[in-house]
Scaffold this motif. Structure first.
Motif, PDB file in Angstrom:
ATOM      1  N   ALA A 120      72.718 105.329  59.114  1.00  0.00           N
ATOM      2  CA  ALA A 120      71.410 105.297  59.772  1.00  0.00           C
ATOM      3  C   ALA A 120      70.285 105.189  58.742  1.00  0.00           C
ATOM      4  N   ARG A 121      70.395 105.928  57.636  1.00  0.00           N
ATOM      5  CA  ARG A 121      69.375 105.832  56.586  1.00  0.00           C
ATOM      6  C   ARG A 121      69.352 104.440  55.971  1.00  0.00           C
TER       7      ARG A 121
ATOM      8  N   LYS B 252      68.592  99.837  66.278  1.00  0.00           N
ATOM      9  CA  LYS B 252      67.842 100.988  65.792  1.00  0.00           C
ATOM     10  C   LYS B 252      68.775 101.947  65.058  1.00  0.00           C
ATOM     11  N   PRO B 253      68.252 102.661  64.076  1.00  0.00           N
ATOM     12  CA  PRO B 253      69.085 103.577  63.285  1.00  0.00           C
ATOM     13  C   PRO B 253      69.807 104.637  64.123  1.00  0.00           C
ATOM     14  N   GLU B 254      69.163 105.174  65.140  1.00  0.00           N
ATOM     15  CA  GLU B 254      69.822 106.195  65.965  1.00  0.00           C
ATOM     16  C   GLU B 254      70.998 105.614  66.744  1.00  0.00           C
ATOM     17  N   ALA B 255      70.863 104.396  67.233  1.00  0.00           N
ATOM     18  CA  ALA B 255      71.975 103.749  67.930  1.00  0.00           C
ATOM     19  C   ALA B 255      73.113 103.473  66.953  1.00  0.00           C
TER      20      ALA B 255
ATOM     21  N   LYS C 220      74.996 106.796  66.261  1.00  0.00           N
ATOM     22  CA  LYS C 220      75.911 107.165  67.344  1.00  0.00           C
ATOM     23  C   LYS C 220      77.145 106.269  67.338  1.00  0.00           C
ATOM     24  N   SER C 221      76.949 104.984  67.164  1.00  0.00           N
ATOM     25  CA  SER C 221      78.062 104.043  67.151  1.00  0.00           C
ATOM     26  C   SER C 221      79.011 104.340  65.990  1.00  0.00           C
TER      27      SER C 221
ATOM     28  N   CYS D  65      84.070 106.368  64.086  1.00  0.00           N
ATOM     29  CA  CYS D  65      84.751 107.156  63.061  1.00  0.00           C
ATOM     30  C   CYS D  65      85.685 108.182  63.717  1.00  0.00           C
ATOM     31  N   LEU D  66      85.197 108.879  64.742  1.00  0.00           N
ATOM     32  CA  LEU D  66      86.051 109.847  65.438  1.00  0.00           C
ATOM     33  C   LEU D  66      87.249 109.164  66.080  1.00  0.00           C
ATOM     34  N   ARG D  67      87.015 107.995  66.679  1.00  0.00           N
ATOM     35  CA  ARG D  67      88.101 107.253  67.298  1.00  0.00           C
ATOM     36  C   ARG D  67      89.145 106.861  66.245  1.00  0.00           C
TER      37      ARG D  67
END
Length: 109
Positions: free
Chosen positions: A41-42, A89-92, A95-96, A101-103
């Motif tokens: 995001a950064r 957007k960085p927030e999207a 989240k993606s 990563c978890l998946r």
């Protein structure tokens, strides 16, 4: 009697396999995914604001990381973010990245 023993053994094996798949991720896995999502995001924020990849890499080189592997991982994530044509957007993106990563971590188990 023999059939009962085979049936009970089969059910025990199936139950063990299901419980192994249903395990939660370790706290470390969640931390790594969260850290990577924040880094992406950064990097996206820098990219969208017009900062060059070279300048973004210099910012990473100056930053103090708590673990040795983080610097190279941050550089890799930043380069991949800059190479991507995505303008989300960085927030999207955060989240993606976190969800993917978890998946990935769950699939490796």
């Amino acid at each position: 009697m023999r059939h009962v023993l085979i049936t009970l053994t089969s059910l025990a094996l199936i139950g063990g396999a299901c419980s192994a798949q249903a395990r939660e991720l370790a706290a470390n896995d969640r931390y790594v995914c969260s850290w990577g999502a924040g880094t992406a995001a950064r990097a996206q924020e820098l990219k969208l604001s017009g900062v060059s990849l070279y300048a973004a890499r210099q910012k990473i080189q100056v930053y103090k990381f708590s673990k040795g592997w983080m610097r190279m991982m941050a550089l890799g994530i930043t380069e991949q973010t800059y190479d991507s044509p995505s303008r989300i957007k960085p927030e999207a993106l955060r989240k993606s990245f976190y969800d993917d990563c978890l998946r990935y971590k769950l699939a490796r188990r």
